[in-house]
Design a protein around this motif. Structure first.
Motif, PDB file in Angstrom:
ATOM      1  N   THR A 124       0.852  -1.214   0.087  1.00  0.00           N
ATOM      2  CA  THR A 124       0.060   0.110  -0.028  1.00  0.00           C
ATOM      3  C   THR A 124       0.858   1.219   0.073  1.00  0.00           C
ATOM      4  O   THR A 124       0.687   2.403  -0.627  1.00  0.00           O
ATOM      5  N   GLY A 125       1.977   1.270   0.718  1.00  0.00           N
ATOM      6  CA  GLY A 125       2.829   2.184   0.742  1.00  0.00           C
ATOM      7  C   GLY A 125       3.361   2.610  -0.662  1.00  0.00           C
ATOM      8  O   GLY A 125       3.677   3.845  -0.795  1.00  0.00           O
ATOM      9  N   GLY A 126       3.618   1.519  -1.181  1.00  0.00           N
ATOM     10  CA  GLY A 126       4.077   1.813  -2.723  1.00  0.00           C
ATOM     11  C   GLY A 126       3.158   2.418  -3.678  1.00  0.00           C
ATOM     12  O   GLY A 126       3.545   3.013  -4.585  1.00  0.00           O
ATOM     13  N   ALA A 127       1.873   1.743  -3.522  1.00  0.00           N
ATOM     14  CA  ALA A 127       0.655   2.442  -4.229  1.00  0.00           C
ATOM     15  C   ALA A 127       0.665   3.969  -4.007  1.00  0.00           C
ATOM     16  O   ALA A 127       0.470   4.833  -4.978  1.00  0.00           O
ATOM     17  N   ILE A 128       0.940   4.438  -2.812  1.00  0.00           N
ATOM     18  CA  ILE A 128       0.780   5.719  -2.435  1.00  0.00           C
ATOM     19  C   ILE A 128       1.932   6.634  -3.304  1.00  0.00           C
ATOM     20  O   ILE A 128       1.736   7.535  -3.583  1.00  0.00           O
ATOM     21  N   ALA A 129       3.289   5.926  -3.107  1.00  0.00           N
ATOM     22  CA  ALA A 129       4.233   6.552  -3.775  1.00  0.00           C
ATOM     23  C   ALA A 129       3.893   6.843  -5.401  1.00  0.00           C
ATOM     24  O   ALA A 129       4.314   7.734  -5.700  1.00  0.00           O
ATOM     25  N   LEU A 130       3.487   5.785  -5.880  1.00  0.00           N
ATOM     26  CA  LEU A 130       3.291   5.867  -7.273  1.00  0.00           C
ATOM     27  C   LEU A 130       1.873   6.912  -7.618  1.00  0.00           C
ATOM     28  O   LEU A 130       2.050   7.776  -8.323  1.00  0.00           O
ATOM     29  N   GLU A 131       0.912   7.034  -6.733  1.00  0.00           N
ATOM     30  CA  GLU A 131      -0.044   8.128  -6.677  1.00  0.00           C
ATOM     31  C   GLU A 131       0.590   9.319  -6.695  1.00  0.00           C
ATOM     32  O   GLU A 131       0.129  10.403  -7.034  1.00  0.00           O
ATOM     33  N   LEU A 132       1.523   9.698  -5.708  1.00  0.00           N
ATOM     34  CA  LEU A 132       2.304  11.063  -5.693  1.00  0.00           C
ATOM     35  C   LEU A 132       2.860  11.458  -7.240  1.00  0.00           C
ATOM     36  O   LEU A 132       2.839  12.334  -7.594  1.00  0.00           O
ATOM     37  N   GLY A 133       3.377  10.286  -7.839  1.00  0.00           N
ATOM     38  CA  GLY A 133       3.901  10.522  -9.059  1.00  0.00           C
ATOM     39  C   GLY A 133       2.855  10.684 -10.042  1.00  0.00           C
ATOM     40  O   GLY A 133       2.963  11.860 -10.644  1.00  0.00           O
ATOM     41  N   ARG A 134       2.003  10.075 -10.067  1.00  0.00           N
ATOM     42  CA  ARG A 134       0.798  10.405 -11.073  1.00  0.00           C
ATOM     43  C   ARG A 134       0.250  11.727 -10.898  1.00  0.00           C
ATOM     44  O   ARG A 134      -0.728  12.297 -11.741  1.00  0.00           O
ATOM     45  N   ALA A 141      12.971  10.172  -7.740  1.00  0.00           N
ATOM     46  CA  ALA A 141      12.685   8.757  -7.940  1.00  0.00           C
ATOM     47  C   ALA A 141      11.580   8.156  -7.307  1.00  0.00           C
ATOM     48  O   ALA A 141      11.065   8.599  -6.295  1.00  0.00           O
ATOM     49  N   ILE A 142      11.064   7.111  -7.684  1.00  0.00           N
ATOM     50  CA  ILE A 142       9.740   6.520  -7.208  1.00  0.00           C
ATOM     51  C   ILE A 142      10.254   4.727  -7.354  1.00  0.00           C
ATOM     52  O   ILE A 142      10.745   4.282  -8.262  1.00  0.00           O
ATOM     53  N   GLY A 143      10.303   4.156  -5.967  1.00  0.00           N
ATOM     54  CA  GLY A 143      10.554   2.818  -6.037  1.00  0.00           C
ATOM     55  C   GLY A 143       9.260   2.123  -5.363  1.00  0.00           C
ATOM     56  O   GLY A 143       9.090   2.465  -4.137  1.00  0.00           O
ATOM     57  N   THR A 144       8.920   1.027  -5.630  1.00  0.00           N
ATOM     58  CA  THR A 144       7.997   0.108  -4.987  1.00  0.00           C
ATOM     59  C   THR A 144       8.420  -1.364  -5.105  1.00  0.00           C
ATOM     60  O   THR A 144       8.844  -1.831  -5.807  1.00  0.00           O
ATOM     61  N   VAL A 145       7.739  -1.884  -4.070  1.00  0.00           N
ATOM     62  CA  VAL A 145       7.881  -3.369  -3.972  1.00  0.00           C
ATOM     63  C   VAL A 145       6.586  -3.834  -3.715  1.00  0.00           C
ATOM     64  O   VAL A 145       5.752  -3.431  -2.831  1.00  0.00           O
TER      65      VAL A 145
END
Length: 248
Positions: A124-134, A141-145
């Motif tokens: 879920t924390g990675g999804a939030i990181a991606l949404e900040l980018g979107r 940088a954005i990194g997700t696992v």
């Protein structure tokens, strides 16, 4: 507040999603401004796993904020966790609100260089990181696992930084169909993206075993956990070096 020879840590409180979030801030030694990293947890919420990772990033020279998802709670009951996280994951605006609140908190830290911030997250924390980018946040940088999630049509074009994603080959929560949709979204948007698939790994393969029930398909893989952490550190070293090269 805790201070060692190399880092200082403290708890920070800030409002988001109608809750008082309780994050973990880790600062490197010194008094100069440093690049910063937001670090988001799996759906269960902030734990000592993420706090230790934030500390490790501070030891590398970053300001690091391990942010909260559930108002200081760790949701060890899988049903309770899913009841909160599934609606959250279906609501990009809520995810962005939680991410922006953490972003505002780390930007307010005097040690942070506000123009040099990355977002790393798990589940879920990675999804939030991606949404900040979107959402158009200027990240380095954005990194997700475990978070090959897709967004609303066309919004990935707002991502202005490299994106790295890691996922287990046997992850039933992020299966090949979801990975393919994610990479197609990144490619169509012209994002500088990378995907690492860790052979034989399940969902949350990076997270050490816990002493409570988990959702099916979760399992720790120590070797790949170490590899994924090295990949995250390498992403930061490439995109967010602690010492900026004036000639770059």
């Amino acid at each position: 507040m805790t201070t060692t020879a190399t880092i200082t840590t403290r708890t920070v409180e800030y409002p988001a999603d109608g809750l008082t979030m309780i994050g973990h801030l880790a600062l490197p030694a010194g008094a100069d401004r440093r690049p910063a990293v937001l670090l988001g947890p799996e759906g269960m919420g902030l734990s000592d796993v993420e706090r230790r990772r934030a500390d490790a990033l501070a030891e590398l020279g970053y300001v690091a904020l391990a942010f909260d998802l559930h108002g200081g709670r760790y949701l060890s009951d899988p049903e309770e966790m899913l009841a909160r996280c599934l609606p959250l994951l279906a609501d990009p605006d809520r995810m962005r609100h939680i991410g922006h609140a953490a972003l505002d908190e780390v930007r307010a830290e005097p040690r942070t260089d506000p123009d040099r911030i990355a977002a790393i997250g798990y589940g879920t924390g990675g999804a939030i990181a991606l949404e900040l980018g979107r959402g158009g946040v200027d990240l380095r940088a954005i990194g997700t696992v475990n978070a090959t999630t897709t967004g609303r049509p066309g919004e990935a074009a707002r991502i202005r930084c490299p994106v790295w994603a890691g996922v287990g080959s046997e992850d039933p929560i992020m299966p090949p169909s979801r990975r393919n949709a994610f990479t197609a979204e990144m490619q169509a948007a012209g994002v500088d993206w990378r995907l690492a698939i860790y052979g034989g790994a399940l969902h949350a393969f990076h997270h050490p075993p816990v002493d409570h029930p988990v959702v099916p398909g979760v399992g720790y893989h120590p070797q790949h956990a170490r590899r994924a952490w090295r990949d995250v550190v390498d992403l930061l070293a490439e995109c967010l070096p602690v010492t900026e090269d004036p000639g770059a």
